[in-house]
Design a protein around this motif. Structure first.
Motif, PDB file in Angstrom:
ATOM      1  N   ILE A 255       0.935  -1.269   0.006  1.00  0.00           N
ATOM      2  CA  ILE A 255      -0.159  -0.019   0.070  1.00  0.00           C
ATOM      3  C   ILE A 255       0.774   1.227  -0.127  1.00  0.00           C
ATOM      4  N   THR A 256       1.937   1.219   0.737  1.00  0.00           N
ATOM      5  CA  THR A 256       2.814   2.352   1.035  1.00  0.00           C
ATOM      6  C   THR A 256       3.928   2.489   0.183  1.00  0.00           C
ATOM      7  N   GLN A 257       4.048   1.349  -0.752  1.00  0.00           N
ATOM      8  CA  GLN A 257       5.323   1.338  -1.643  1.00  0.00           C
ATOM      9  C   GLN A 257       5.075   1.511  -3.304  1.00  0.00           C
ATOM     10  N   GLN A 258       3.922   2.219  -3.358  1.00  0.00           N
ATOM     11  CA  GLN A 258       3.312   2.733  -4.673  1.00  0.00           C
ATOM     12  C   GLN A 258       3.778   4.013  -5.316  1.00  0.00           C
ATOM     13  N   GLY A 259       4.809   4.723  -4.477  1.00  0.00           N
ATOM     14  CA  GLY A 259       5.309   6.102  -4.898  1.00  0.00           C
ATOM     15  C   GLY A 259       4.499   7.149  -4.857  1.00  0.00           C
TER      16      GLY A 259
ATOM     17  N   ARG B 279      -2.357  16.963   3.798  1.00  0.00           N
ATOM     18  CA  ARG B 279      -1.215  15.930   3.540  1.00  0.00           C
ATOM     19  C   ARG B 279       0.197  16.559   4.148  1.00  0.00           C
ATOM     20  N   ASP B 280       0.374  17.982   3.989  1.00  0.00           N
ATOM     21  CA  ASP B 280       1.843  18.494   4.536  1.00  0.00           C
ATOM     22  C   ASP B 280       1.872  18.505   5.836  1.00  0.00           C
ATOM     23  N   HIS B 281       0.836  18.757   6.494  1.00  0.00           N
ATOM     24  CA  HIS B 281       0.824  18.778   8.146  1.00  0.00           C
ATOM     25  C   HIS B 281       1.035  17.421   8.582  1.00  0.00           C
ATOM     26  N   VAL B 282       0.524  16.398   8.116  1.00  0.00           N
ATOM     27  CA  VAL B 282       0.465  15.069   8.616  1.00  0.00           C
ATOM     28  C   VAL B 282       1.758  14.383   8.271  1.00  0.00           C
ATOM     29  N   ALA B 283       2.327  14.638   7.047  1.00  0.00           N
ATOM     30  CA  ALA B 283       3.555  14.459   6.883  1.00  0.00           C
ATOM     31  C   ALA B 283       4.699  15.020   7.783  1.00  0.00           C
ATOM     32  N   ALA B 284       4.401  15.848   8.340  1.00  0.00           N
ATOM     33  CA  ALA B 284       5.468  16.635   9.152  1.00  0.00           C
ATOM     34  C   ALA B 284       5.448  15.942  10.253  1.00  0.00           C
ATOM     35  N   PHE B 285       4.605  15.048  10.829  1.00  0.00           N
ATOM     36  CA  PHE B 285       4.674  14.415  12.328  1.00  0.00           C
ATOM     37  C   PHE B 285       6.004  13.561  12.345  1.00  0.00           C
ATOM     38  N   THR B 286       6.722  13.851  13.088  1.00  0.00           N
ATOM     39  CA  THR B 286       7.945  13.151  13.446  1.00  0.00           C
ATOM     40  C   THR B 286       7.987  12.669  14.990  1.00  0.00           C
ATOM     41  N   GLU B 287       9.075  12.005  15.279  1.00  0.00           N
ATOM     42  CA  GLU B 287       9.331  11.307  16.727  1.00  0.00           C
ATOM     43  C   GLU B 287       9.528  12.615  17.619  1.00  0.00           C
ATOM     44  N   GLY B 288      10.306  13.576  16.785  1.00  0.00           N
ATOM     45  CA  GLY B 288      10.694  14.968  17.696  1.00  0.00           C
ATOM     46  C   GLY B 288       9.511  16.053  17.780  1.00  0.00           C
ATOM     47  N   SER B 289       8.531  15.535  16.679  1.00  0.00           N
ATOM     48  CA  SER B 289       7.357  16.714  16.546  1.00  0.00           C
ATOM     49  C   SER B 289       5.888  15.942  16.200  1.00  0.00           C
TER      50      SER B 289
ATOM     51  N   PHE C 153       5.046   9.802  11.290  1.00  0.00           N
ATOM     52  CA  PHE C 153       4.902   9.003   9.941  1.00  0.00           C
ATOM     53  C   PHE C 153       6.501   8.777   9.278  1.00  0.00           C
ATOM     54  N   ASP C 154       6.784   7.818   8.580  1.00  0.00           N
ATOM     55  CA  ASP C 154       8.214   7.665   8.233  1.00  0.00           C
ATOM     56  C   ASP C 154       7.878   8.395   6.494  1.00  0.00           C
ATOM     57  N   LYS C 155       8.817   8.185   5.758  1.00  0.00           N
ATOM     58  CA  LYS C 155       8.940   8.993   4.331  1.00  0.00           C
ATOM     59  C   LYS C 155       7.799   8.307   3.672  1.00  0.00           C
ATOM     60  N   ALA C 156       7.520   7.000   3.979  1.00  0.00           N
ATOM     61  CA  ALA C 156       6.822   6.299   3.084  1.00  0.00           C
ATOM     62  C   ALA C 156       5.067   6.318   3.413  1.00  0.00           C
TER      63      ALA C 156
ATOM     64  N   ILE D 269      -2.549   4.220   8.700  1.00  0.00           N
ATOM     65  CA  ILE D 269      -2.683   4.628  10.284  1.00  0.00           C
ATOM     66  C   ILE D 269      -2.827   3.350  11.300  1.00  0.00           C
ATOM     67  N   ALA D 270      -2.182   2.259  10.769  1.00  0.00           N
ATOM     68  CA  ALA D 270      -2.038   0.958  11.477  1.00  0.00           C
ATOM     69  C   ALA D 270      -0.620   0.593  11.629  1.00  0.00           C
ATOM     70  N   VAL D 271      -0.063   0.010  12.343  1.00  0.00           N
ATOM     71  CA  VAL D 271       1.352  -0.630  12.434  1.00  0.00           C
ATOM     72  C   VAL D 271       1.410  -1.506  11.070  1.00  0.00           C
ATOM     73  N   ALA D 272       2.450  -1.533  10.010  1.00  0.00           N
ATOM     74  CA  ALA D 272       2.483  -2.381   9.132  1.00  0.00           C
ATOM     75  C   ALA D 272       2.615  -3.592   9.481  1.00  0.00           C
TER      76      ALA D 272
END
Length: 388
Positions: free
Chosen positions: A144-148, A342-352, A363-366, A155-158
């Motif tokens: 699902i998250t490997q389609q580019g 999209r941009d807001h959610v993609a910016a969620f990291t362990e530090g933020s 979320f990771d880059k994928a 939103i679940a653990v892979a």
């Protein structure tokens, strides 16, 4: 003199009338000059889920989790309210894709939740990518998250994350080295089965048996006979919770004494309801459990039960948090726009991270989320926490 008195009386009356009218004139002018109150704007979120059919319990969890958060946000007021539009795909991937197109092109949603089933979520990815609308899915299929696509978020653990945790726990904690795998012939089943096999390999082990079954099959006697011959002491059955419950029942009928293992797909209350005594003792992983005595957790459980009459599962919490993320994105940017979300959610990291019911979201880059999983066991028809 009479004329002068009459003139003075008229002027006095005019002055009196002006004095009486002044407050009304001022009020009227203030009403004209006052800035109009900002109109409440709407965020449209579409949900594609099986509200009918064999997977309806999973669809209901997604719908009620979203509904609960939408009600809370709308009740709190603010500039942005949420409108939730639900489409039933009945776990049919053609219906999933048709519903996605409708939600985006006709209903003009700013985000899509779904699908629940991995094959259907995968089928939706090209559509959400083409229209540039963020897609949030609990489907765990690896592809699902490997389609580019930068527009899809899991939103679940892979599958790889879940099966690594489950295989390690089965071997290191439960002390089972002969584990058989029985899986459905779809993206979900294959991803989980291969992930579990890789988890065993990392521990220098191989599956005692590895059997596949058609997604809609209801007779597992042949596969279970092979598992029995393998000498397996534990069984990881992966597919729909309906299939896993049937597998447990048929294994018991065959006199097989196995430690049952399950991923988040079997953590639904329906698995316990359908499996009955046959799933007693099963060990599962899940991102959220009503068994956690934490005060915040229990308050959430009670609020959900008061509205929907049952305990929430992991799907409820995942979707509840996701609706919160979408609302936060729009509120902070003051713009209900798919790219903003999209941009807001993609910016969620362990530090933020985003802080929700499941803890800290990143979320990771994928586009894959990560958070801890509970290990729970079914005892007397209820879940008991073994570890986290």
């Amino acid at each position: 003199m009479d004329e002068d008195r009459a003139t003075r009386r008229i002027r006095k009356d005019e002055t009196s009338m002006m004095t009486r009218k002044t407050p009304f004139l001022i009020a009227a002018l203030l009403g004209l000059w006052a800035a109009p109150a900002a109109a409440q704007q709407t965020i449209k979120i579409g949900l594609v889920a099986p509200m009918t059919g064999a997977f309806a319990a999973a669809g209901q969890s997604h719908a009620t989790g979203a509904e609960m958060r939408v009600k809370e946000i709308n009740a709190a007021g603010g500039k942005y309210k949420i409108e939730l539009l639900v489409e039933d795909d009945a776990s049919n991937c053609n219906q999933s894709t048709n519903a996605t197109v409708k939600l985006i092109t006709q209903d003009k949603v700013q985000a899509v939740l779904g699908a629940v089933n991995s094959p259907c979520a995968l089928a939706m990815v090209p559509i959400t990518q083409r229209y540039k609308v963020p897609q949030f899915t609990s489907g765990v299929g690896t592809a699902i998250t490997q389609q580019g696509s930068e527009w899809v978020f899991r939103i679940a653990v892979a599958a790889t994350g879940q099966t690594k945790v489950l295989s390690e726990f089965a071997v290191k904690t439960l002390k089972h080295e002969k584990v058989a795998i029985l899986y459905s012939d779809d993206e979900y089943g294959a991803s989980m089965a291969n992930g579990f096999k890789a988890g065993l390999a990392a521990l220098n082990l191989q599956p005692a048996a590895m059997e596949i079954f058609p997604r809609n099959d209801q007779d597992f006697t042949g596969q279970l006979t092979s598992v029995k011959r393998s000498g397996a002491t534990a069984l990881y059955a992966v597919g729909a919770y309906t299939a896993s419950a049937l597998i447990a029942k048929q294994a018991k009928q065959l006199g097989m004494n196995l430690q049952l293992l399950g991923d988040t797909g079997n953590a639904s209350p329906k698995y316990i309801e359908l499996g009955g005594d046959a799933v007693e003792g099963a060990v599962l992983v899940e991102p959220f459990t009503p068994a956690d005595p934490d005060a915040k957790n229990q308050e959430f459980v009670q609020r959900y039960k008061s509205q929907f009459g049952r305990e929430p599962d992991g799907w409820v919490a995942e979707v509840y948090d996701t609706v919160g993320m979408i609302h936060e994105a729009v509120t902070k940017a003051d713009k209900a726009d798919p790219k903003v979300i999209r941009d807001h959610v993609a910016a969620f990291t362990e530090g933020s991270p985003y802080k929700g019911m499941l803890g800290n979201w990143a979320f990771d880059k994928a586009g894959d989320a990560s958070f801890p999983l509970y290990k729970v066991q079914i005892k007397n028809g209820a879940k008991t926490i073994l570890a986290r």
